[in-house]
Design a protein around this motif. Structure first.
Motif, PDB file in Angstrom:
ATOM      1  N   UNK A  36       0.983  -1.099   0.112  1.00 49.62           N
ATOM      2  CA  UNK A  36       0.077  -0.036   0.073  1.00 49.62           C
ATOM      3  C   UNK A  36       0.981   1.289   0.021  1.00 49.62           C
ATOM      4  N   UNK A  37       0.651   2.113  -0.961  1.00 49.52           N
ATOM      5  CA  UNK A  37       1.430   3.277  -1.105  1.00 49.52           C
ATOM      6  C   UNK A  37       0.667   4.505  -0.756  1.00 49.52           C
ATOM      7  N   UNK A  38       1.300   5.490  -0.141  1.00 52.91           N
ATOM      8  CA  UNK A  38       0.715   6.495   0.373  1.00 52.91           C
ATOM      9  C   UNK A  38       1.570   8.066  -0.367  1.00 52.91           C
ATOM     10  N   UNK A  39       0.686   8.810  -1.018  1.00 53.51           N
ATOM     11  CA  UNK A  39       1.375   9.995  -1.462  1.00 53.51           C
ATOM     12  C   UNK A  39       2.300  10.639  -0.897  1.00 53.51           C
ATOM     13  N   UNK A  40       3.552  10.910  -1.247  1.00 48.21           N
ATOM     14  CA  UNK A  40       4.345  11.688  -0.693  1.00 48.21           C
ATOM     15  C   UNK A  40       5.352  11.054   0.541  1.00 48.21           C
ATOM     16  N   UNK A  41       4.565   9.940   1.024  1.00 51.76           N
ATOM     17  CA  UNK A  41       5.019   9.288   2.306  1.00 51.76           C
ATOM     18  C   UNK A  41       5.621   8.050   2.062  1.00 51.76           C
ATOM     19  N   UNK A  42       5.283   7.151   1.021  1.00 52.12           N
ATOM     20  CA  UNK A  42       5.974   5.855   0.748  1.00 52.12           C
ATOM     21  C   UNK A  42       5.138   4.409   0.838  1.00 52.12           C
ATOM     22  N   UNK A  43       5.847   3.655   1.257  1.00 49.01           N
ATOM     23  CA  UNK A  43       5.113   2.372   1.365  1.00 49.01           C
ATOM     24  C   UNK A  43       5.006   1.984   2.894  1.00 49.01           C
ATOM     25  N   UNK A  44       3.693   1.742   3.137  1.00 51.20           N
ATOM     26  CA  UNK A  44       3.126   1.588   4.451  1.00 51.20           C
ATOM     27  C   UNK A  44       3.981   0.479   4.850  1.00 51.20           C
ATOM     28  N   UNK A  45       4.494   0.673   6.145  1.00 51.96           N
ATOM     29  CA  UNK A  45       5.372  -0.463   6.923  1.00 51.96           C
ATOM     30  C   UNK A  45       6.723  -0.732   6.446  1.00 51.96           C
ATOM     31  N   UNK A  46       7.214   0.239   5.497  1.00 51.59           N
ATOM     32  CA  UNK A  46       8.689  -0.012   4.966  1.00 51.59           C
ATOM     33  C   UNK A  46       9.240   1.152   5.934  1.00 51.59           C
ATOM     34  N   UNK A  47      10.608   0.910   6.021  1.00 53.38           N
ATOM     35  CA  UNK A  47      11.501   1.491   7.000  1.00 53.38           C
ATOM     36  C   UNK A  47      11.631   2.876   6.629  1.00 53.38           C
ATOM     37  N   UNK A  48      11.470   3.267   5.423  1.00 56.47           N
ATOM     38  CA  UNK A  48      11.515   4.856   5.112  1.00 56.47           C
ATOM     39  C   UNK A  48      10.229   5.553   4.722  1.00 56.47           C
ATOM     40  N   UNK A  49       9.005   4.812   5.349  1.00 54.63           N
ATOM     41  CA  UNK A  49       8.039   5.554   5.400  1.00 54.63           C
ATOM     42  C   UNK A  49       7.630   6.699   6.163  1.00 54.63           C
ATOM     43  N   UNK A  50       7.146   7.845   5.657  1.00 56.86           N
ATOM     44  CA  UNK A  50       7.136   8.954   6.086  1.00 56.86           C
ATOM     45  C   UNK A  50       8.282   9.738   6.768  1.00 56.86           C
TER      46      UNK A  50
END
Length: 162
Positions: A36-50
């Motif tokens: 699941x990808x969020x605009x400008x935030x990245x991949x939900x659950x990934x180390x670089x999210x937000x």
């Protein structure tokens, strides 16, 4: 037909310290069937999210054609492994991927340059071999879902500035 071969959403950073010390162990479940990808935030659950420091590069993509046979995302730590898309040529464009749940638009910001860790995780000489073919760093422009399997890929090029 282009494909998404693998997806990685890892909550931890495995390549820290010196390559000679080896990577940290892989957490269970980091290779997934959908993200699941969020605009400008990245991949939900990934180390670089937000993460503010990574806002212009929260999603990474690499082409399977750039990697030695048998190499996957666990070794290169990119989020999306594609086949049939020359991702390294897309810097400055918008890559649009649709795996059946609607288009996900990724602004391709810059190359994802390989590092010395590639010689440890893939094999000696991989770092040099991946120069110019290490994938891309992207900012997601909209929310969406990507899944492993066939994908429709289109490229939007920016309009020239006057």
């Amino acid at each position: 037909m282009p494909q998404i071969v693998q997806l990685l959403a890892s909550p931890v950073r495995r390549f820290q310290g010196r390559p000679a010390d080896g990577p940290a162990p892989a957490p269970p479940g980091e290779l997934v069937q959908e993200v699941r990808i969020r605009a400008a935030l990245g991949i939900v659950g990934d180390r670089y999210f937000a993460k503010q420091a990574h806002r212009d590069a929260t999603v990474t993509v690499i082409a399977q054609e750039s990697l030695p046979e048998g190499t996957g995302l666990a070794q290169v730590r990119r989020n999306i492994l594609t086949a049939g898309i020359d991702v390294d040529a897309l810097v400055g464009s918008v890559l649009v991927l649709d795996s059946g749940d609607g288009p996900v638009r990724l602004k391709v910001q810059r190359p994802a340059n390989p590092c010395a860790w590639m010689d440890v995780t893939i094999g000696p000489g991989a770092w040099r071999a991946l120069r110019g073919r290490g994938g891309i760093r992207c900012t997601p422009l909209n929310d969406g879902v990507l899944r492993v399997g066939p994908v429709t890929a289109t490229i939007e090029t920016p309009l020239p500035t006057p």
